[in-house]
Design a protein around this motif. Structure first.
Motif, mmCIF file in Angstrom:
data_model
loop_
_atom_site.group_PDB
_atom_site.id
_atom_site.type_symbol
_atom_site.label_atom_id
_atom_site.label_comp_id
_atom_site.label_asym_id
_atom_site.label_seq_id
_atom_site.Cartn_x
_atom_site.Cartn_y
_atom_site.Cartn_z
ATOM 1 N N GLY A 161 0.681 -1.471 -0.015
ATOM 2 C CA GLY A 161 -0.096 0.080 0.076
ATOM 3 C C GLY A 161 0.903 1.255 0.198
ATOM 4 N N PHE A 162 2.298 1.316 0.108
ATOM 5 C CA PHE A 162 2.962 2.392 -0.225
ATOM 6 C C PHE A 162 4.109 1.745 -1.058
ATOM 7 C CE2 PHE A 162 4.045 0.285 3.947
ATOM 8 C CZ PHE A 162 5.265 0.077 3.602
ATOM 9 N N PHE A 163 5.095 2.831 -1.456
ATOM 10 C CA PHE A 163 6.292 2.477 -2.361
ATOM 11 C C PHE A 163 7.263 2.086 -1.391
ATOM 12 C CE2 PHE A 163 3.649 4.855 -5.465
ATOM 13 C CZ PHE A 163 3.682 4.372 -6.456
ATOM 14 N N GLU A 172 3.872 7.894 5.857
ATOM 15 C CA GLU A 172 2.926 6.850 5.382
ATOM 16 C C GLU A 172 3.462 5.527 5.994
ATOM 17 O OE1 GLU A 172 -0.580 5.147 4.043
ATOM 18 O OE2 GLU A 172 -0.042 7.478 4.172
ATOM 19 N N ARG A 173 4.566 5.312 5.711
ATOM 20 C CA ARG A 173 5.119 3.972 5.986
ATOM 21 C C ARG A 173 5.390 4.064 7.634
ATOM 22 N NH1 ARG A 173 9.781 4.646 2.387
ATOM 23 N NH2 ARG A 173 11.094 5.100 4.439
ATOM 24 N N GLU A 174 5.598 5.143 8.519
ATOM 25 C CA GLU A 174 5.466 5.133 9.852
ATOM 26 C C GLU A 174 4.034 4.954 10.402
ATOM 27 O OE1 GLU A 174 8.017 5.017 11.893
ATOM 28 O OE2 GLU A 174 9.576 5.189 10.498
ATOM 29 N N ARG A 190 1.266 -12.127 4.284
ATOM 30 C CA ARG A 190 1.257 -11.830 2.739
ATOM 31 C C ARG A 190 2.463 -10.613 2.772
ATOM 32 N NH1 ARG A 190 -3.405 -8.118 1.340
ATOM 33 N NH2 ARG A 190 -1.837 -6.947 2.719
ATOM 34 N N ASP A 191 2.390 -9.839 3.461
ATOM 35 C CA ASP A 191 3.361 -8.629 3.349
ATOM 36 C C ASP A 191 4.590 -8.967 3.519
ATOM 37 O OD1 ASP A 191 0.915 -7.090 3.454
ATOM 38 O OD2 ASP A 191 1.464 -5.991 5.361
ATOM 39 N N THR A 192 4.934 -9.936 4.567
ATOM 40 C CA THR A 192 6.088 -10.554 4.812
ATOM 41 C C THR A 192 6.904 -11.201 3.774
ATOM 42 O OG1 THR A 192 5.639 -10.560 7.230
ATOM 43 C CG2 THR A 192 7.684 -11.566 6.516
ATOM 44 N N GLU A 193 5.974 -12.135 2.994
ATOM 45 C CA GLU A 193 6.422 -13.068 1.989
ATOM 46 C C GLU A 193 6.523 -12.151 0.808
ATOM 47 O OE1 GLU A 193 4.973 -17.028 -0.458
ATOM 48 O OE2 GLU A 193 3.618 -15.836 0.850
ATOM 49 N N SER A 194 6.039 -10.957 0.498
ATOM 50 C CA SER A 194 6.171 -10.108 -0.662
ATOM 51 C C SER A 194 7.526 -9.361 -0.485
ATOM 52 C CB SER A 194 4.929 -9.118 -0.691
ATOM 53 O OG SER A 194 5.390 -8.267 -1.802
ATOM 54 N N LEU A 195 7.810 -9.066 0.716
ATOM 55 C CA LEU A 195 9.195 -8.264 1.117
ATOM 56 C C LEU A 195 10.370 -9.350 1.042
ATOM 57 C CD1 LEU A 195 7.827 -6.185 4.098
ATOM 58 C CD2 LEU A 195 8.711 -5.350 2.083
#
Length: 362
Positions: A161-163, A172-174, A190-195
């Motif tokens: 949801g952010f660059f 935005e990240r904070e 899902r987020d962790t796997e993408s990173l």
């Protein structure tokens, strides 16, 4: 060899001048400055990276209308997908990366939706080949890898949801980091796997024999190293949150988390971005966190307390002792590894101690 290189450089220079003259005559007035800056930033020289002032000029349309920004991005993508020169293609990709890192929201947004369908190989460079010279052939492998890497950055950014590569969306990240405790386990995984997928992509960079001290390649690796540190930060936020949730993870979620962390650990030995030694403590803290979390999950056991529940993952006393030792180490480095949220103990100070171009090499 030297004569061939000089001749190739002269031909490239003539092509660059011709392209700029043509643009000055036929380019639309609203994007003329962008198009000229793009041509100056994406020359045929296979050794020199784009000049900082030309990259900065690409961002000039970030505060204009969405229609103008869309036209500018179309010009950039047309040059990227129509060129057969590896140096030009690589510099176009570098320009895309620069916009993702430093561009305004409008330009970034137009990149994120181009060409609307997205997906793997949407930059259409997986088969790129330039056999005009030995160095062009080697740079071609960098074009293919860098294009796939940029696609991964965009894909990961859509999921988060952010660059993730952007230095202009810190707030935005904070904000999202502060809200992490409200995220569902499935979304956190899902987020962790993408990173982790982004980290994996950095390990696939080509190994070229004749590109040592090539400033264009060094600039690219500097950008990627910055992303690597940013991805580490985002992973740390989520893995630290998993620390708080170990007792309430389902068996399937725990297995999935262990698999993701194992994939990440497999990247440790493959990491060869030349990240500065000043980040050694930070890197040690990060990998310690990953190792600690994976081992805290422990062995899968049947729950025999009579409740009839399925298997749960148990934290043994020995693991807790390991955790205490790790957290003690982490506290020692609190000043250099700290998140804005008091919930977390790890912060990557990626903005300190860099050169003007963001490179973190020795």
């Amino acid at each position: 060899m030297v004569r061939t290189r000089k001749l190739s450089g002269l031909i490239g220079l003539i092509k660059d001048k011709a392209s700029q003259s043509k643009a000055a005559l036929i380019a639309k007035p609203n994007i003329l400055s962008f198009q000229l800056a793009l041509l100056r930033a994406t020359t045929h020289d296979p050794y020199a990276p784009p000049h900082d002032k030309h990259l900065a000029a690409l961002l000039s349309l970030g505060k204009t209308s969405r229609a103008t920004a869309a036209a500018a991005i179309e010009v950039l993508m047309d040059r990227l997908q129509s060129t057969h020169n590896s140096a030009v293609a690589l510099k176009c990709l570098l320009a895309v990366h620069h916009i993702l890192k430093h561009g305004g929201f409008i330009l970034q947004d137009q990149l994120s939706v181009f060409p609307f369908t997205g997906g793997r190989n949407y930059l259409k460079l997986s088969d790129f080949r330039d056999n005009s010279s030995p160095i062009s052939w080697e740079l071609s492998s960098w074009v293919r890898w860098y294009a796939q890497y940029i696609e991964t950055v965009l894909s990961t950014s859509r999921i988060l949801g952010f660059f993730v590569a952007s230095s202009s969306s810190i707030e935005e990240r904070e904000k999202k980091s502060e809200q992490i405790s409200a995220v569902f386990n499935s979304d956190l995984l899902r987020d962790t796997e993408s990173l982790v997928g982004l980290i994996e992509e950095t390990t696939k960079k080509p190994h070229s024999l004749h590109l040592n001290a090539n400033k264009l390649v060094d600039r690219i690796l500097g950008f990627v190293a910055d992303d690597y540190l940013s991805a580490m930060k985002e992973i740390s936020v989520r893995v630290t949150e998993f620390h708080q949730r170990l007792s309430c993870l389902s068996f399937g979620e725990s297995v999935e988390l262990v698999c993701v962390l194992k994939r990440l650990e497999d990247c440790k030995e493959k990491q060869s971005l030349g990240i500065s030694a000043k980040y050694e403590i930070l890197m040690d803290g990060f990998w310690g966190l990953i190792w600690e979390t994976k081992n805290l999950i422990g062995e899968t056991k049947e729950n025999r307390d009579g409740t009839g529940a399925g298997g749960k993952l148990i934290m043994t006393t020995a693991r807790m002792s390991d955790s205490g030792r790790f957290m003690e180490r982490a506290n020692i480095y609190r000043d250099s590894i700290r998140f804005g949220s008091e919930r977390f103990d790890f912060q990557l100070q990626t903005d300190s101690g860099r050169g003007h171009n963001g490179t973190v090499f020795n």
